[in-house]
Design an enzyme around this catalytic site. Structure first.
Site, PDB file in Angstrom:
ATOM      1  N   ASP A 162      -5.243  -6.381  90.397  1.00 25.38           N
ATOM      2  CA  ASP A 162      -5.555  -4.959  90.531  1.00 25.38           C
ATOM      3  C   ASP A 162      -4.912  -4.472  91.822  1.00 25.38           C
ATOM      4  O   ASP A 162      -5.338  -4.849  92.923  1.00 25.38           O
ATOM      5  CB  ASP A 162      -7.072  -4.777  90.573  1.00 25.38           C
ATOM      6  CG  ASP A 162      -7.507  -3.321  90.633  1.00 25.38           C
ATOM      7  OD1 ASP A 162      -6.666  -2.458  90.966  1.00 25.38           O
ATOM      8  OD2 ASP A 162      -8.699  -3.056  90.382  1.00 25.38           O
ATOM      9  N   HIS A 163      -3.888  -3.625  91.701  1.00 22.40           N
ATOM     10  CA  HIS A 163      -3.131  -3.214  92.879  1.00 22.40           C
ATOM     11  C   HIS A 163      -3.918  -2.275  93.792  1.00 22.40           C
ATOM     12  O   HIS A 163      -3.488  -1.978  94.910  1.00 22.40           O
ATOM     13  CB  HIS A 163      -1.815  -2.552  92.452  1.00 22.40           C
ATOM     14  CG  HIS A 163      -0.663  -2.846  93.374  1.00 22.40           C
ATOM     15  ND1 HIS A 163      -0.808  -2.944  94.735  1.00 22.40           N
ATOM     16  CD2 HIS A 163       0.644  -3.079  93.129  1.00 22.40           C
ATOM     17  CE1 HIS A 163       0.365  -3.201  95.292  1.00 22.40           C
ATOM     18  NE2 HIS A 163       1.262  -3.302  94.337  1.00 22.40           N
ATOM     19  N   ARG A 164      -5.081  -1.802  93.347  1.00 16.99           N
ATOM     20  CA  ARG A 164      -5.942  -1.040  94.251  1.00 16.99           C
ATOM     21  C   ARG A 164      -6.574  -1.959  95.292  1.00 16.99           C
ATOM     22  O   ARG A 164      -6.906  -1.533  96.397  1.00 16.99           O
ATOM     23  CB  ARG A 164      -7.057  -0.332  93.466  1.00 16.99           C
ATOM     24  CG  ARG A 164      -6.589   0.688  92.454  1.00 16.99           C
ATOM     25  CD  ARG A 164      -7.745   1.197  91.628  1.00 16.99           C
ATOM     26  NE  ARG A 164      -8.424   0.105  90.906  1.00 16.99           N
ATOM     27  CZ  ARG A 164      -9.521   0.281  90.177  1.00 16.99           C
ATOM     28  NH1 ARG A 164     -10.061   1.488  90.062  1.00 16.99           N
ATOM     29  NH2 ARG A 164     -10.069  -0.751  89.545  1.00 16.99           N
TER      30      ARG A 164
END
Length: 451
Positions: free
Chosen positions: A423-425
Site C-alpha cells: 500500500d503506497h500510502r
C-alpha cells in the site's frame, strides 16, 4: 407436548447471515443437547451448529442452500410435557444418557450440564447404491474436489473410504489434469454474477452478455450465485484494490540452500511427526524481515480526526489457502514468538483445518501480513492484492531448477521468485525493496535465521 423454535445464532463476531448447507437431522429424529443439527456457512467459515434442546425434531423451517439472517427460526423441536409420565423403556434398551439442566446452546449461552454423546446418524458410514462406504463429510469432500468415490481405493475399516483416500486420489488427478488438452465444451459462454458493489466503468463500452447471445445460448448458460466465502472475498478484494494504491516489486532468488535445509529437516528425528516444506523457511524469512522493516507490518486507518498509520509490533501471519469452499486467509497469532519447530506445527494445523473447512472466523481475523503460495499451482510470479487492514502481501512462486550463474559458471540451481505488493500510502518503494531483499537473502542463505 410443547414446540420450541430455534433461531439462527451469531456464531462469529458480528455475523449477520449464514447459509444452511446441510441438515444433519430430519423431522421425527430424536436429538440430545449438543448433537449437530446442521452445517452453516458464514462469510468465512463452515460451522457445525449443535442442538440447544433435547427432544424430537419437529420441522425444518429453512431449506438447504438458503441464506437467512441471524435471529430467523430455522428448526422446531417437540418436547414432552414436564408433567407427563415417561414411557417405560423396552427391556432390551440401553439406559438413557443423563442430560444436563436447561436447554442451552453450548458456546452461545451460559449453563448446561455435560451430556453423553451418542453417535449421530449423520456420522455413521452410509452405503450408496454402488456399494461405496463413506461418511457424509467424506462424500461432501469428494464432491468438492471432483473425486468419483467409485474410483477410490478404500483403506478404512470394513472397506470404508477415508479422507486421506480422497485427498490422495485428488492430488494424483491434479498432477495429470493438464497433460491432455480438453475438447471445447458444449457451452460457449458462462456468466458469473459480479459483486453488487463492483465499481462502475470496469466494463465500459462492453455490451451486456444477454444482448449478444441467442435464446438457445441463454438456456445453456449457468448462473452461479455469489454468496458465502466468494461474496466476502469479492467484497474485500474490490475494497482493497480500489482504496489502497497497489505497487508490486519482485526478485528472482537462488533457493538451493533453502531446499537443502528443507531436506535436512525432513530427515531430522525431531521433525519426524512434522510436515516440512519451503513455505516454513519463507514464513521464518518474512517474520525476520518484518522485524527489520516494521512499516511493512503496518496498516492505514481512517479515523474521525483523519487518517493514521498503525504499526504493529507483533506478527499475525496470514497464509492464503485455496480450499474447496474458496479462498481463506487464516493467520498464525503472534508468529514472531514461535521457533522453527512450533511454526512448522502451526502451519500444519492451519493447512489441515482449512482443507477440512473448519477454519473459524476468529482464525481469520486480526492478520497483519499475508503470504500467498502460488508456487503450488506452478506459477512463477504474480501481483497479489493486499488484504484489507494490511499494508503488504508476499507471493511465493514455484521453486524449480533453472540455469544460474555461480562464480562465473552456469549451473543448475533451485530458483524461485518472491513478489511483494504494498500500500503506497503506508510504504514507500525503498522500504518494500529492502523487505523483499531481506526475504531473498534468507532463502539464499538460511543461516541468517540463526541470530
Amino acid at each position: 407436548m410443547s414446540t420450541q423454535n430455534f433461531t439462527l445464532p451469531d456464531v462469529g463476531e458480528g455475523l449477520t447471515e449464514a447459509e444452511i448447507v446441510t441438515w444433519k437431522v430430519a423431522p421425527g429424529d430424536t436429538v440430545a443437547i449438543n448433537d449437530v443439527i446442521c452445517e452453516i456457512e458464514t462469510a468465512k467459515s463452515l460451522v457445525e451448529l449443535p442442538s440447544p434442546h433435547a427432544g424430537t425434531v419437529g420441522e425444518l423451517l429453512v431449506a438447504e442452500g438458503a441464506t437467512v439472517e441471524v435471529g430467523t427460526p430455522i428448526i422446531t423441536f417437540v418436547q414432552a410435557d414436564a408433567a407427563a409420565p415417561a414411557a417405560p423403556a423396552p427391556a432390551a434398551a440401553a439406559p438413557a444418557a443423563e442430560e444436563g439442566g436447561g436447554s442451552v446452546l453450548v458456546g452461545y449461552g451460559s449453563g448446561g450440564g455435560a451430556t453423553s454423546r451418542r453417535k449421530r446418524p449423520a456420522e455413521r458410514p452410509v452405503r450408496s447404491s454402488v456399494g461405496v462406504i463413506a461418511k457424509p463429510p467424506i462424500r461432501k469432500l469428494a464432491r468438492d474436489l471432483g473425486v468419483d468415490l467409485t474410483t477410490v481405493t478404500p483403506s478404512g475399516a470394513d472397506g470404508e473410504v477415508t479422507r486421506d483416500d480422497v485427498m490422495k486420489l485428488a492430488s494424483q488427478a491434479s498432477v495429470f489434469r493438464n497433460i491432455e488438452t480438453p475438447e471445447w465444451g458444449a457451452v460457449r459462454e458462462e456468466t458469473v454474477p459480479a459483486p453488487q458493489n463492483a465499481p462502475v466503468g470496469l466494463a465500459r463500452g462492453v455490451a451486456p452478455v444477454a444482448a449478444s447471445v441467442s435464446a438457445s445460448d441463454a438456456e445453456r448458460t449457468e448462473s452461479i450465485p455469489v454468496k458465502g466465502v466468494r461474496k466476502a472475498t469479492s467484497s474485500a478484494m474490490v475494497q482493497s484494490a480500489y482504496s489502497a494504491p497497489h505497487v508490486t516489486v519482485w526478485k528472482d532468488v537462488d533457493a538451493t540452500r533453502t531446499m537443502e535445509l528443507v531436506k535436512r529437516l525432513k530427515a531430522a528425528p525431531e521433525y519426524a511427526d512434522i510436515k516440512v516444506s519451503p513455505l516454513l523457511i519463507v514464513a521464518r524469512a518474512v517474520i525476520w524481515a518484518l522485524r527489520r522493516t516494521p512499516m511493512i507490518n503496518a496498516a492505514w486507518i481512517e479515523t474521525e480526526n483523519g487518517a493514521e498509520i498503525a504499526v504493529r509490533h507483533y506478527v499475525n501471519l496470514g497464509i492464503a489457502a485455496a480450499t474447496p469452499r474458496g479462498l481463506l486467509v487464516p493467520n498464525i497469532k503472534d508468529a514472531q514468538d514461535l521457533g522453527m519447530k512450533d511454526l512448522a506445527r502451526a502451519l500444519n494445523r492451519l493447512t489441515l483445518t482449512a482443507r477440512d473447512g473448519k477454519t473459524t472466523p476468529a482464525d481469520q481475523q486480526g492478520g497483519t501480513f499475508t503470504i500467498t503460495n502460488i508456487g503450488v499451482f506452478g506459477m512463477d510470479a504474480g501481483t497479489p492484492i493486499i488484504n484489507p487492514g494490511q499494508a503488504g502481501i508476499l507471493a511465493m512462486g514455484t521453486i524449480s531448477q533453472k540455469p544460474w550463474v555461480v562464480d562465473g559458471e552456469v549451473r543448475p540451481r533451485w530458483v524461485t521468485t518472491v513478489a511483494g505488493s504494498f500500500d503506497h500510502r503506508v510504504v514507500d518503494g525503498d522500504a518494500m525493496s529492502r523487505f523483499i531483499a531481506d526475504v531473498a537473502s534468507v532463502l539464499e542463505e538460511p543461516a541468517l535465521l540463526v541470530d
